[in-house]
Design a protein around this motif. Structure first.
Motif, PDB file in Angstrom:
ATOM      1  N   ASP A 171      12.990   6.588   1.818  1.00 54.68           N
ATOM      2  CA  ASP A 171      12.402   6.642   3.159  1.00 54.68           C
ATOM      3  C   ASP A 171      12.883   7.921   3.838  1.00 54.68           C
ATOM      4  O   ASP A 171      14.080   8.097   4.079  1.00 54.68           O
ATOM      5  CB  ASP A 171      12.814   5.401   3.959  1.00 54.68           C
ATOM      6  CG  ASP A 171      12.018   5.253   5.245  1.00 54.68           C
ATOM      7  OD1 ASP A 171      11.383   6.238   5.680  1.00 54.68           O
ATOM      8  OD2 ASP A 171      12.025   4.155   5.838  1.00 54.68           O
ATOM      9  N   SER A 172      11.968   8.805   4.157  1.00 53.12           N
ATOM     10  CA  SER A 172      12.347  10.082   4.771  1.00 53.12           C
ATOM     11  C   SER A 172      12.941   9.898   6.162  1.00 53.12           C
ATOM     12  O   SER A 172      13.823  10.664   6.576  1.00 53.12           O
ATOM     13  CB  SER A 172      11.128  11.011   4.838  1.00 53.12           C
ATOM     14  OG  SER A 172      10.080  10.404   5.577  1.00 53.12           O
ATOM     15  N   GLN A 173      12.496   8.887   6.889  1.00 50.53           N
ATOM     16  CA  GLN A 173      13.047   8.647   8.222  1.00 50.53           C
ATOM     17  C   GLN A 173      14.495   8.178   8.140  1.00 50.53           C
ATOM     18  O   GLN A 173      15.338   8.580   8.949  1.00 50.53           O
ATOM     19  CB  GLN A 173      12.198   7.611   8.968  1.00 50.53           C
ATOM     20  CG  GLN A 173      12.608   7.395  10.414  1.00 50.53           C
ATOM     21  CD  GLN A 173      12.484   8.655  11.249  1.00 50.53           C
ATOM     22  OE1 GLN A 173      11.514   9.399  11.097  1.00 50.53           O
ATOM     23  NE2 GLN A 173      13.442   8.890  12.140  1.00 50.53           N
TER      24      GLN A 173
ATOM     25  N   THR B 131      19.088  22.625  11.747  1.00 49.33           N
ATOM     26  CA  THR B 131      19.656  21.291  11.633  1.00 49.33           C
ATOM     27  C   THR B 131      18.951  20.360  12.615  1.00 49.33           C
ATOM     28  O   THR B 131      18.750  20.728  13.769  1.00 49.33           O
ATOM     29  CB  THR B 131      21.157  21.328  11.933  1.00 49.33           C
ATOM     30  OG1 THR B 131      21.760  22.252  11.047  1.00 49.33           O
ATOM     31  CG2 THR B 131      21.779  19.957  11.764  1.00 49.33           C
ATOM     32  N   PRO B 132      18.540  19.173  12.198  1.00 48.99           N
ATOM     33  CA  PRO B 132      17.846  18.263  13.123  1.00 48.99           C
ATOM     34  C   PRO B 132      18.716  17.947  14.323  1.00 48.99           C
ATOM     35  O   PRO B 132      19.934  17.767  14.199  1.00 48.99           O
ATOM     36  CB  PRO B 132      17.589  17.014  12.268  1.00 48.99           C
ATOM     37  CG  PRO B 132      17.660  17.506  10.868  1.00 48.99           C
ATOM     38  CD  PRO B 132      18.662  18.618  10.869  1.00 48.99           C
TER      39      PRO B 132
ATOM     40  N   MET C 208      18.244   1.880   1.430  1.00 45.57           N
ATOM     41  CA  MET C 208      19.436   2.644   1.772  1.00 45.57           C
ATOM     42  C   MET C 208      20.000   3.368   0.556  1.00 45.57           C
ATOM     43  O   MET C 208      20.441   4.526   0.652  1.00 45.57           O
ATOM     44  CB  MET C 208      20.485   1.701   2.364  1.00 45.57           C
ATOM     45  CG  MET C 208      21.819   2.366   2.698  1.00 45.57           C
ATOM     46  SD  MET C 208      21.674   3.692   3.906  1.00 45.57           S
ATOM     47  CE  MET C 208      21.177   2.757   5.349  1.00 45.57           C
ATOM     48  N   ALA C 209      19.979   2.725  -0.590  1.00 43.44           N
ATOM     49  CA  ALA C 209      20.516   3.359  -1.799  1.00 43.44           C
ATOM     50  C   ALA C 209      19.700   4.592  -2.172  1.00 43.44           C
ATOM     51  O   ALA C 209      20.254   5.658  -2.474  1.00 43.44           O
ATOM     52  CB  ALA C 209      20.535   2.350  -2.947  1.00 43.44           C
TER      53      ALA C 209
ATOM     54  N   SER D   8      21.334  11.857   8.136  1.00 40.81           N
ATOM     55  CA  SER D   8      21.810  13.221   8.338  1.00 40.81           C
ATOM     56  C   SER D   8      22.234  13.477   9.779  1.00 40.81           C
ATOM     57  O   SER D   8      23.139  14.269  10.038  1.00 40.81           O
ATOM     58  CB  SER D   8      20.727  14.213   7.930  1.00 40.81           C
ATOM     59  OG  SER D   8      19.576  14.070   8.754  1.00 40.81           O
ATOM     60  N   ASN D   9      21.592  12.807  10.737  1.00 35.75           N
ATOM     61  CA  ASN D   9      21.960  12.984  12.142  1.00 35.75           C
ATOM     62  C   ASN D   9      23.331  12.409  12.461  1.00 35.75           C
ATOM     63  O   ASN D   9      23.993  12.868  13.405  1.00 35.75           O
ATOM     64  CB  ASN D   9      20.910  12.340  13.042  1.00 35.75           C
ATOM     65  CG  ASN D   9      19.605  13.108  13.042  1.00 35.75           C
ATOM     66  OD1 ASN D   9      19.566  14.304  12.736  1.00 35.75           O
ATOM     67  ND2 ASN D   9      18.505  12.431  13.359  1.00 35.75           N
TER      68      ASN D   9
END
Length: 415
Positions: free
Chosen positions: A268-270, A358-359, A241-242, A276-277
């Motif tokens: 982690d890209s996911q 934007t996702p 998370m950091a 961001s969502n």
């Protein structure tokens, strides 16, 4: 007969230059200058000792940083909550979590506690809910006990909240002995294992790789505290998370990303995409906290960033890029085709939009509706307004059992 005037008893001894006599010629004096010189020497010595201590501490930290990081990653795996165990709670529902988090966030900000205290309190809360069945009338009490334990564990003593202050914030809904009993029960349930490497500790290690940037640090704090509100991030380790929050914060603030050799580059890209969502579903308490100038007003920065993303998405939708047509070239037949290198010809390329979309936001059953919490706000008041947990319609007849001052005097625990 006239007598001669009497003489002074010390007249025959001459002038006495003892320290009893004031020296009006030199106001500072020899002793004053000597004292000032000694004080200046002490100050220079203190500065040299402080610089030497910082240099030794920096050298030691760099030498043992890998060992410290390995120990923190091993400890975080042992003190993670179980999401599946929280899912089977009978009375605790996920829509109650944002209201309790708002209460803990406001209490944490009111007592001016350290950032890691909030993350440790939420970790203790989730770990307790992973092992014990919690009644919803005790949900706020467990949160207060977790905040009290985390403040005693890692915060300064003068800022640790008292039971009287927590009781006042709960509008005297719980008695003093209930806080003490719940605090003891949480510690006993967790086998007195309180230490947990929080996300702020990993952020400090990651931020030591670059120059000091307070806005980047505050933005990372905002993103990590925003992730506490959503169940999707409960099972994410603090180290992941950091790094993911730091990568997203650099993207928002247009900071360069870390080098691939750095520890912070292994994010982690996911997790970054999921964070961001959820940026457009913030808590109002979180927005008010990070709107302060001493926290770099990062909530306003994120709001401007989201507006720019929306404008960019609308521009791409209304003004799509024209499709690129393939260029027709008449091939010339060589004299000897076998002696000439040939390149396969491709067709036309697909259209490429200008800008990055934007996702899309995937709706969740627990976070929907205009408020983002998936419930009717009129039926469920906030925890921070003197109601620990919202009563359901089936318990309307027994609402006075826990909403009035004659609330149950002893907490009930299920083994």
């Amino acid at each position: 007969m006239a007598f001669p005037p009497p003489q002074h008893p010390f007249q025959g001894y001459g002038y006495c230059a003892s320290y009893f006599v004031e020296n009006h010629d030199d106001d500072d004096g020899l002793f004053v200058r000597a004292a000032a010189e000694r004080e200046r020497s002490r100050g220079v010595a203190r500065l040299r000792q402080k610089a030497l201590a910082e240099e030794l501490s920096r050298t030691t930290a760099e030498e043992y940083q890998e060992d410290v990081l390995d120990h923190m990653e091993r400890m975080e795996a042992e003190t993670m909550p179980d999401l599946q165990s929280i899912e089977i709670q009978t009375e605790i529902q996920w829509f109650m979590r944002p209201y309790l988090l708002d209460f803990l966030l406001e209490a944490h900000h009111a007592f001016q506690l350290l950032p890691e205290t909030l993350h440790l309190a939420v970790n203790l809360l989730d770990r307790y809910c992973s092992r014990r069945v919690v009644y919803k009338r005790h949900y706020q009490l467990v949160g207060c006990a977790a905040l009290l334990i985390s403040a005693k564990y890692g915060d300064r003593k003068e800022r640790v909240p008292t039971i009287r202050e927590l009781k006042s914030m709960c509008c005297s809904l719980y008695d003093d002995d209930m806080f003490t009993q719940m605090e003891w029960h949480v510690l006993q349930t967790l086998n007195w294992i309180v230490g947990h490497p929080t996300v702020t500790g990993f952020l400090q290690l990651a931020l030591t790789e670059v120059a000091f940037d307070p806005e980047l640090e505050h933005m990372s704090w905002y993103i990590t505290e925003h992730a506490l509100y959503h169940k999707e991030f409960i099972s994410v380790r603090p180290s992941v998370m950091a790094r993911s929050a730091l990568a997203l914060a650099r993207c928002i603030l247009a900071r360069p990303q870390s080098r691939y050799t750095d520890w912070s580059a292994r994010y982690d890209s996911q997790v970054v995409l999921n964070l961001s969502n959820y940026l457009n579903q913030p808590s109002q308490a979180l927005l008010r906290k990070y709107a302060s100038p001493h926290l770099s007003s990062v909530s306003s920065t994120i709001e401007m960033f989201l507006q720019q993303q929306d404008m960019l998405a609308q521009r791409v939708i209304h003004n799509p890029a024209p499709e690129l047509t393939s260029m027709e070239v008449e091939p010339s037949t060589p004299v000897n085709a076998y002696l000439t290198p040939q390149t396969p010809q491709k067709g036309g390329y697909p259209s490429i939009p200008h800008g990055v979309l934007t996702p899309p936001i995937t709706p969740d059953k627990d976070f929907c509706g205009p408020t983002g919490y998936g419930i009717n706000q009129g039926l469920l008041p906030r925890i921070g307004h003197c109601v620990p947990t919202p009563p359901s319609s089936a318990e309307h007849a027994h609402a006075m059992h826990y909403a009035g001052p004659h609330y149950i005097q002893q907490p009930q625990f299920v083994q």
